[in-house]
Motif scaffolding. Structure first.
Motif, PDB file in Angstrom:
ATOM      1  N   GLY A 276       0.932   3.876  -2.552  1.00  0.00           N
ATOM      2  CA  GLY A 276       0.849   5.146  -2.839  1.00  0.00           C
ATOM      3  C   GLY A 276       1.646   5.927  -3.091  1.00  0.00           C
ATOM      4  O   GLY A 276       1.430   6.805  -3.851  1.00  0.00           O
TER       5      GLY A 276
ATOM      6  N   SER B 118       2.163   6.063  -6.415  1.00  0.00           N
ATOM      7  CA  SER B 118       0.600   6.925  -7.907  1.00  0.00           C
ATOM      8  C   SER B 118       0.669   7.984  -7.366  1.00  0.00           C
ATOM      9  O   SER B 118       0.651   8.480  -8.950  1.00  0.00           O
TER      10      SER B 118
ATOM     11  N   SER C 156       0.929  -1.500   0.195  1.00  0.00           N
ATOM     12  CA  SER C 156      -0.031   0.271  -0.133  1.00  0.00           C
ATOM     13  C   SER C 156       0.914   1.246   0.258  1.00  0.00           C
ATOM     14  O   SER C 156       0.267   2.492  -0.120  1.00  0.00           O
TER      15      SER C 156
END
Length: 272
Positions: A103, A106, A99
């Protein structure tokens, strides 16, 4: 080399120092949150120092009066890319939280479409800003290809290394440095590389699907580079042909002039 305005110069260079400081703070956060190892720390710090040094050298050479809002966005992206690089370096010992990795990557990819718009809207587009943006993009793709190659194989590295191979080839073949026409296809292919690599890195898809996604990314990149190289080669041949067309009549004209001068001199000798 000093800048024209000492105050402005110090202000511009101070912004790169802020970026390096932000990089260290983000690494410290990662160290506290996930226990970043020595490899991650060293790689992240090396990235921060290299970015600071190269960017300062470019600023001293180009002497901008201000750093500019678009470059601030790109610098923020560079800080995120440094963090992703540290996570990838650390992943050789322990896998980073998916994650957190997804994150950070992204946000870096999303901001890629922001700095260009900011530059155009504020009228602050510069060659340095465009090059800074391109280098951050290229390095992020290289880092992602390294990470994905650990699960899919070393062939994935071709995605990250292709741009650097092209730059190296241009040193030996200068015609590769020619200007290319605008192409939405080229921009689209470049944009999907990071997205497809991130999808594969996230582990959301099965192995076969990840393999297919990355293979499509590599295939499109090979097509894009191949098309551009072919265009540059044809453009080089056209320029050589144009040069030859201009040069031959000039040579003929010189020969005719020399011949006419010789004939006039011969006529003068005969008449005398």
């Amino acid at each position: 080399m000093a800048l024209n305005n000492t105050y402005d110069g110090r202000l511009v260079l101070s912004e790169t120092a802020v970026g390096a400081g932000a990089q260290v703070l983000l690494l410290a956060f990662l160290g506290t949150a996930i226990g970043l190892g020595p490899a991650g720390w060293l790689t992240g710090l090396a990235f921060a120092f290299a970015t600071w040094a190269v960017l300062n050298r470019a600023l001293l050479r180009t002497r901008p009066r201000s750093f500019g809002p678009a470059n601030r966005v790109t610098l923020g992206r560079a800080v995120l890319v440094g963090a992703v690089t540290a996570l990838v370096a650390d992943s050789f010992q322990s896998s980073p939280p998916v994650s957190l990795f997804v994150g950070l990557t992204s946000v870096a990819l999303i901001l890629d479409g922001v700095d260009g718009k900011v530059a155009r809207r504020t009228g602050t587009s510069t060659a340095l800003g465009a090059r800074f943006d391109m280098e951050v993009d290229a390095f992020l793709i290289l880092v992602l290809s390294v990470y994905v190659s650990m699960s899919l194989g070393p062939w994935v590295l071709l995605i990250g290394l292709m741009r650097y191979g092209f730059v190296a080839a241009a040193k030996a073949m200068p015609w590769l440095n020619g200007s290319l026409p605008h192409s939405m296809a080229r921009k689209t292919v470049a944009a999907i590389q990071g997205v497809f690599l991130l999808v594969a890195a996230s582990g959301l898809l099965p192995y076969a699907a990840n393999f297919a996604v990355v293979a499509v990314a590599l295939g499109s990149l090979v097509w894009s580079f191949g098309r551009d190289i072919a265009w540059l080669y044809r453009d080089r041949e056209d320029q050589e042909t144009a040069t030859a067309t201009v040069t031959v009549p000039e040579q003929v004209a010189v020969a005719v002039t020399v011949e006419s001068a010789a004939e006039r001199r011969e006529a003068q000798l005969v008449s005398s």
